[in-house]
Design an enzyme around this catalytic site. Structure first.
Site, mmCIF file in Angstrom:
data_model
loop_
_atom_site.group_PDB
_atom_site.id
_atom_site.type_symbol
_atom_site.label_atom_id
_atom_site.label_comp_id
_atom_site.label_asym_id
_atom_site.label_seq_id
_atom_site.Cartn_x
_atom_site.Cartn_y
_atom_site.Cartn_z
ATOM 1 N N ASP A 34 7.277 -49.030 -33.096
ATOM 2 C CA ASP A 34 6.110 -49.112 -33.534
ATOM 3 C C ASP A 34 5.452 -50.088 -34.489
ATOM 4 O OD1 ASP A 34 6.113 -47.006 -31.333
ATOM 5 O OD2 ASP A 34 5.690 -45.417 -32.775
ATOM 6 N N GLU A 36 7.003 -52.526 -35.548
ATOM 7 C CA GLU A 36 6.772 -53.952 -35.267
ATOM 8 C C GLU A 36 5.514 -54.291 -34.305
ATOM 9 O OE1 GLU A 36 11.035 -55.861 -34.457
ATOM 10 O OE2 GLU A 36 10.875 -53.779 -33.486
ATOM 11 N N ASP A 38 2.549 -52.479 -34.806
ATOM 12 C CA ASP A 38 1.646 -52.407 -35.765
ATOM 13 C C ASP A 38 1.501 -53.900 -36.545
ATOM 14 O OD1 ASP A 38 1.093 -49.795 -35.031
ATOM 15 O OD2 ASP A 38 2.025 -49.041 -36.606
ATOM 16 N N LEU A 83 -13.738 -39.988 1.011
ATOM 17 C CA LEU A 83 -12.789 -39.587 1.887
ATOM 18 C C LEU A 83 -13.328 -38.356 2.824
ATOM 19 C CD1 LEU A 83 -9.663 -39.940 -0.061
ATOM 20 C CD2 LEU A 83 -10.042 -41.620 1.818
ATOM 21 N N GLU A 113 -0.096 -40.594 -0.802
ATOM 22 C CA GLU A 113 -0.280 -40.450 -2.148
ATOM 23 C C GLU A 113 -0.949 -39.154 -2.630
ATOM 24 O OE1 GLU A 113 -3.335 -43.596 -2.489
ATOM 25 O OE2 GLU A 113 -1.940 -45.252 -1.681
ATOM 26 N N LYS A 115 -3.742 -37.009 -4.399
ATOM 27 C CA LYS A 115 -5.025 -37.247 -4.769
ATOM 28 C C LYS A 115 -5.380 -36.604 -6.025
ATOM 29 C CE LYS A 115 -9.622 -36.674 -2.779
ATOM 30 N NZ LYS A 115 -10.330 -36.051 -3.897
ATOM 31 N N ASP A 117 -7.027 -35.528 -9.529
ATOM 32 C CA ASP A 117 -8.539 -35.072 -9.707
ATOM 33 C C ASP A 117 -8.989 -35.432 -10.937
ATOM 34 O OD1 ASP A 117 -10.278 -33.272 -9.264
ATOM 35 O OD2 ASP A 117 -9.409 -31.505 -9.711
ATOM 36 N N GLU A 174 -8.466 -43.686 -10.236
ATOM 37 C CA GLU A 174 -8.879 -42.462 -10.956
ATOM 38 C C GLU A 174 -8.350 -42.166 -12.362
ATOM 39 O OE1 GLU A 174 -10.394 -40.933 -8.393
ATOM 40 O OE2 GLU A 174 -10.737 -38.860 -9.005
ATOM 41 N N TYR A 226 -5.281 -46.928 -7.407
ATOM 42 C CA TYR A 226 -4.795 -46.499 -6.271
ATOM 43 C C TYR A 226 -5.186 -47.320 -4.806
ATOM 44 C CZ TYR A 226 -9.618 -44.262 -6.016
ATOM 45 O OH TYR A 226 -11.050 -44.246 -5.986
ATOM 46 N N LYS A 290 -3.010 -42.696 4.321
ATOM 47 C CA LYS A 290 -3.693 -44.090 4.675
ATOM 48 C C LYS A 290 -3.010 -44.855 5.714
ATOM 49 C CE LYS A 290 -5.567 -44.323 -0.169
ATOM 50 N NZ LYS A 290 -5.350 -44.943 -1.386
ATOM 51 N N LYS A 314 -6.704 -31.408 1.261
ATOM 52 C CA LYS A 314 -6.698 -30.805 0.168
ATOM 53 C C LYS A 314 -5.888 -29.565 0.156
ATOM 54 C CE LYS A 314 -10.293 -31.769 -1.951
ATOM 55 N NZ LYS A 314 -11.519 -31.838 -2.278
ATOM 56 N N CYS A 408 -25.082 4.522 -20.122
ATOM 57 C CA CYS A 408 -24.582 3.194 -20.786
ATOM 58 C C CYS A 408 -23.528 3.254 -21.620
ATOM 59 C CB CYS A 408 -25.839 2.660 -21.376
ATOM 60 S SG CYS A 408 -25.679 1.134 -22.481
ATOM 61 N N CYS A 411 -25.167 2.634 -25.475
ATOM 62 C CA CYS A 411 -26.084 3.332 -26.008
ATOM 63 C C CYS A 411 -26.285 5.063 -25.381
ATOM 64 C CB CYS A 411 -27.261 2.762 -26.041
ATOM 65 S SG CYS A 411 -28.180 2.788 -24.492
ATOM 66 N N CYS A 426 -29.104 0.075 -17.632
ATOM 67 C CA CYS A 426 -29.240 0.797 -18.670
ATOM 68 C C CYS A 426 -30.574 0.287 -19.034
ATOM 69 C CB CYS A 426 -28.449 0.269 -19.844
ATOM 70 S SG CYS A 426 -29.101 0.800 -21.552
ATOM 71 N N CYS A 431 -31.287 -0.863 -26.422
ATOM 72 C CA CYS A 431 -29.894 -0.630 -26.469
ATOM 73 C C CYS A 431 -29.233 -1.827 -27.208
ATOM 74 C CB CYS A 431 -29.363 -0.959 -24.968
ATOM 75 S SG CYS A 431 -27.573 -1.029 -24.761
HETATM 76 S S1 IVH Z 1 -8.512 -43.624 -1.816
HETATM 77 C C1 IVH Z 1 -11.450 -45.575 0.899
HETATM 78 N N1 IVH Z 1 -6.777 -42.678 -2.834
HETATM 79 O O1 IVH Z 1 -10.936 -39.428 -4.080
HETATM 80 C C2 IVH Z 1 -10.679 -44.767 0.141
HETATM 81 N N2 IVH Z 1 -8.945 -41.906 -3.493
HETATM 82 O O2 IVH Z 1 -13.339 -38.637 -2.207
HETATM 83 C C3 IVH Z 1 -11.142 -44.575 -1.091
HETATM 84 N N3 IVH Z 1 -8.887 -40.200 -5.203
HETATM 85 O O3 IVH Z 1 -13.535 -41.229 -4.769
HETATM 86 C C4 IVH Z 1 -10.325 -43.529 -1.957
HETATM 87 N N4 IVH Z 1 -6.536 -40.236 -5.863
HETATM 88 O O4 IVH Z 1 -12.093 -41.092 -6.819
HETATM 89 C C5 IVH Z 1 -7.945 -42.838 -2.843
HETATM 90 N N5 IVH Z 1 -4.620 -41.792 -4.086
HETATM 91 C C6 IVH Z 1 -6.211 -41.791 -3.927
HETATM 92 C C7 IVH Z 1 -7.173 -41.164 -4.756
HETATM 93 C C8 IVH Z 1 -8.301 -40.983 -4.559
HETATM 94 C C9 IVH Z 1 -8.011 -39.760 -6.139
HETATM 95 C C10 IVH Z 1 -10.377 -39.991 -5.610
HETATM 96 C C11 IVH Z 1 -11.121 -41.212 -5.500
HETATM 97 C C12 IVH Z 1 -12.307 -40.911 -4.370
HETATM 98 C C13 IVH Z 1 -12.162 -39.572 -4.030
HETATM 99 C C14 IVH Z 1 -12.181 -39.476 -2.407
#
Ligand code: IVH
Length: 668
Positions: A34, A36, A38, A83, A113, A115, A117, A174, A226, A290, A314, A408, A411, A426, A431
């Site tokens: 760290d 070096e 800095d 998606l 992959e 997804k 959040d 993301e 992604y 995909k 999901k 109540c 009160c 009430c 109250c």
């Molecule tokens: S692909 C055309 N891959 O989920 C394909 N999306 O509704 C576009 N997200 O808006 C998305 N992880 O922000 C893809 N491994 C992943 C993802 C991902 C999160 C989000 C992305 C997108 C939403 C899909």
């Protein structure tokens, strides 16, 4: 050193620092200490300070403090699609069928992959340098958040050269906040009397859309890339190949991506992550499947919103079972009694849950919830937990049914049970529980917005007898507050200032703050738009009120009943005497042709730094504009302050012009 050698040294330092940042933040394999690192950074800072003309935005010294471009809408190189969703792994068979039907007799391989959040963003690189970052927006245009994204250490400001190197490159990823860090951010927010973020998504979006990038820099944001959006001069056959290229270019990639040649393997991946998602330190809300071949993706094409070659599966909401230890009764602002389950503390989706609302007595009866029952507790993306099922087969016999009391709990007044409403109330207007909730509501952001007047202080003010109704707030003096526990002189002064400036709050917010049953913020606005003053509303008949589109008999009757009470009339007189705004300020500047405000409807979102939201509303109204609380086709401008909310997305969706606070101030 000659000017040229300074320039070269600066360039050399930038290259070295970017390399070591990648090793440290992305590859997790630091090669230098760290100290070096800095030292390199300090040397670069020193040289740049002496030669400001040589500072460039892609310099590692420029991550924080860049000028905000928030509020500007920018086009995406390629449309950012969303998606399609499925909610059970078995539905992936249908997806596979559809894909195979469009690709007869072809082998199909899938990439799977996690997804993540968070907030989807597009990053644009030119000649290997990060030049722009944008949110998804409506898919065609996003919001420019370059300065804020630059603060994220895992977004490379310069790419590692590859052969051939694309001159223009757009990637999608993301932005997210790891779970533990979100807990910390929320603890800090709560300590500072700010509302905690409801979920990881809001936290990421709220942090990326701040007007001040130094605040973004302090948020523990991270990113996974992604997909490759656009790259000129690059020939690639598969999505997974693109991911390897992106890793080579120095982007942070998620390590849990896999390739599969059968849908069964995809489903196994999905089931594995449905159970394992808690083992990774960030929130995921599903998996993404995909079609790997880019040529096959092309054949499959897209619908208006989403590709036919990808689907999200999901995850189900997080669920745990726990026991109801007791049921308590809370008394709300309008006197409604709400049963609340006190639970054996349960860990669900990274939070400890001890309470869950049971809504009302009918709900309690319908679900047959009993004290001692084992229940299923659920949290989806959000913070508020729900009891979704009672495990009646686990009853042991000692469980006790619960009914709301006839008095109540605060009160002791007899409660009223109405036949048509689920509510038990009430009806004692004095109250103390109702009074406290009412003051909290009166002081809340969408009402009088009295900063610093939270539940703890309200409790003290009521218990110590300083405040017996909301009008008493305007008679508070420094010496009254001095006697309260944990109240310093400065905080007392701030509170009194906040109370005083609440006198500028526009009348629709005052009306909302009065807490008339069934009169929410939107209804209050409709009423003031129509009647222009609280007095005119108080004099109105049921027919007058019902003539407003969107207002029905129940609301009209509630209003009439409210204003007819002598106690209310006396309270309103005192509030009016205290200087609260009772009527719309006449349209002083309305109609002046050079005013962009005249006849236009504005919506405000986020917090403003140079004025309160109510000041801003007042200024708009003084100039002949209207302020509405929700974005619709009729909105002319959205004014976006710091951490804008969902209204922002809605405005982008509807293509409504957005003004930053600065642009708004200029127009004023
Ligand atoms: S692909 C055309 N891959 O989920 C394909 N999306 O509704 C576009 N997200 O808006 C998305 N992880 O922000 C893809 N491994 C992943 C993802 C991902 C999160 C989000 C992305 C997108 C939403 C899909």
């Amino acid at each position: 050193m000659s000017n040229n050698s300074i320039k070269n040294r600066i360039e050399e330092l930038r290259e070295q620092i970017c390399y070591h940042e990648r090793k440290y933040f992305i590859n997790d394999q630091p090669e230098i200490s760290d100290q070096e690192y800095d030292q390199l950074m300090k040397e670069l800072e020193r040289l740049e300070a002496a030669h400001p003309e040589l500072v460039t935005p892609d310099s590692p010294t420029q991550r924080v403090g860049g000028e905000t471009t928030l509020g500007t809408s920018v086009p995406h190189r390629e449309q950012m699609l969303s998606l399609d969703n499925t909610y059970s792994p078995d539905e992936l068979y249908d997806f596979d069928q559809r894909v195979r039907k469009a690709l007869p007799d072809q082998p199909v391989a899938y990439a799977t992959e996690l997804k993540i959040d968070g907030l989807g963003v597009a990053l644009l690189y030119e000649d290997g340098k990060f030049v722009r970052g944008a949110t998804r927006g409506d898919g065609e245009y996003g919001e420019d958040v370059t300065a804020n994204l630059r603060t994220i250490r895992t977004i490379p400001l310069r790419l590692t050269p590859v052969q051939p190197m694309p001159t223009v490159l757009e990637v999608r990823g993301e932005v997210f906040i790891p779970r533990d860090q979100l807990t910390e951010v929320n603890q800090q927010r709560t300590a500072e009397d700010q509302a905690p973020f409801a979920n990881a998504r809001n936290a990421a979006a709220g942090s990326v859309r701040l007007l001040d990038s130094t605040i973004t820099a302090a948020r523990p944001l991270d990113i996974f890339i992604y997909t490759l959006g656009y790259a000129d001069g690059i020939k690639i056959a598969k999505h997974t190949e693109a991911l390897t290229l992106l890793a080579d270019l120095g982007f942070k990639m998620n390590p849990h991506t896999e390739a599969h040649s059968s849908i069964e393997d995809v489903i196994t991946y999905c089931r594995k992550w449905t159970t394992n998602r808690e083992t990774i330190p960030y929130d995921t809300d599903g998996i993404v499947v995909k079609v790997d071949s880019l040529q096959q993706q092309e054949i499959l094409g897209t619908t208006a919103k989403s590709p036919r070659w990808a689907i999200a599966c999901k995850f189900p909401a997080h669920q745990v079972t726990t026991r109801i230890e007791a049921i308590e009764v809370q008394v709300g602002r309008t006197g409604v009694l709400t049963p609340v389950a006190i639970l054996s503390p349960a860990q669900v989706a990274g939070a400890t849950v001890t309470h869950a609302t049971l809504h009302n007595e009918q709900e309690l009866i319908r679900k047959d919830v009993r004290v001692g029952d084992m229940v299923v507790l659920e949290r989806s993306g959000d913070v508020i937990p729900k009891i979704t099922a009672v495990l009646t087969d686990q009853r042991k016999g000692g469980e006790k049914t619960f009914r709301l009391p006839n008095h109540c709990p605060v009160c002791e007044t007899s409660v009223q049970r109405s036949e048509d409403e689920a509510a038990v109330r009430c009806v004692n207007v004095g109250c103390p529980a109702q009074l406290k909730r009412h003051i909290e509501h009166f002081a809340s952001r969408n009402a009088l917005n009295i900063d610093g007047l939270g539940p703890a202080l309200v409790e003290q003010l009521v218990e110590d007898g300083w405040v017996r109704d909301v009008a008493d707030l305007y008679a508070l003096k420094q010496e009254n507050l001095a006697s309260l526990e944990r109240m310093g002189e400065k905080s007392a002064e701030n509170l009194l200032n906040a109370i005083e400036s609440s006198c500028n709050t526009p009348p629709e917010k005052v009306l909302f703050g009065l807490g008339i049953p069934h009169v929410g913020a939107n209804v209050a606005e409709l009423l003031i738009d129509h009647f222009s003053s609280i007095d005119a509303l108080a004099d109105a008949s049921t027919e007058d009120i019902e003539s407003i589109h969107g207002i029905g008999t129940q609301i009209a009757e509630s209003i009439l009943y409210f204003f007819a009470q002598p106690r209310v009339q006396e309270l309103l007189k005192r509030l009016k005497d205290a200087g609260l705004q009772w009527a719309v300020v006449p349209d002083k500047l309305a109609g002046t042709s050079d005013s962009i405000f005249a006849g236009k409807t504005f919506v405000l979102t986020g917090s403003l730094s140079t004025m309160t939201r109510s000041d801003a509303s007042k200024k708009i109204k003084e100039r002949g504009g209207k302020v509405s609380s929700s974005v619709s086709q009729n909105t002319d401008y959205l004014i976006a302050g710091e951490a804008p909310g969902a209204k922002y997305d809605r405005a982008i969706e509807l293509d409504i012009p957005i003004l930053t606070e600065e642009a708004f101030s200029e127009k004023l």
